[in-house]
Design an enzyme around this catalytic site. Structure first.
Site, PDB file in Angstrom:
ATOM      1  CE  LYS A  14      -3.924  -2.161   0.247  1.00 32.60           C
ATOM      2  NZ  LYS A  14      -4.763  -2.219  -0.922  1.00 32.60           N
ATOM      3  CB  CYS A  15      -0.158   4.678  -0.896  1.00 33.70           C
ATOM      4  SG  CYS A  15       0.406   6.376  -0.856  1.00 33.70           S
ATOM      5  N   PRO A  16       2.613   4.467   1.081  1.00 34.10           N
ATOM      6  CG  PRO A  16       4.293   5.733   2.173  1.00 34.10           C
ATOM      7  CD  PRO A  16       3.050   4.868   2.425  1.00 34.10           C
ATOM      8  CG  ASP A  41      -2.109   1.471  -3.193  1.00 35.47           C
ATOM      9  OD1 ASP A  41      -3.345   1.660  -3.230  1.00 35.47           O
ATOM     10  OD2 ASP A  41      -1.346   2.171  -2.513  1.00 35.47           O
ATOM     11  CG  ASP A  47       0.913   8.084  -4.656  1.00 38.96           C
ATOM     12  OD1 ASP A  47       0.299   9.168  -4.731  1.00 38.96           O
ATOM     13  OD2 ASP A  47       0.718   7.245  -3.757  1.00 38.96           O
TER      14      ASP A  47
END
Length: 75
Positions: A14-16, A41, A47
């Site tokens: 998952k981010c980041p 994700d 991103d």
């Protein structure tokens, strides 16, 4: 001119984390080298291209099912 290819499998992260893995790895590459990153994700679609624009790298995005594929060329 041939370029070296490198793979980061960030599926399930998952981010980041996908961006952080990209940032750490791309610093080890030479200008013009390509890196492939796989992610699941949905935030990576935003991103990773944003990070690449900010740092002067080229980025191409494709999708196969739920897997996003980013090909990043170091600027």
């Amino acid at each position: 001119m041939a370029t070296d290819r490198h793979l980061i499998d960030a599926r399930g992260l998952k981010c980041p984390l996908p961006v952080l893995k990209l940032e750490k790895r791309i610093e080890q590459l030479s200008a013009g080298d390509e890196l492939e990153l796989l992610a699941t994700d949905a935030m990576a679609r935003i991103d990773i291209p944003l990070y690449c624009r900010q740092k002067g790298h080229e980025c191409a995005v494709s999708q196969d099912g739920d897997v996003l594929r980013f090909v990043v060329r170091r600027g």
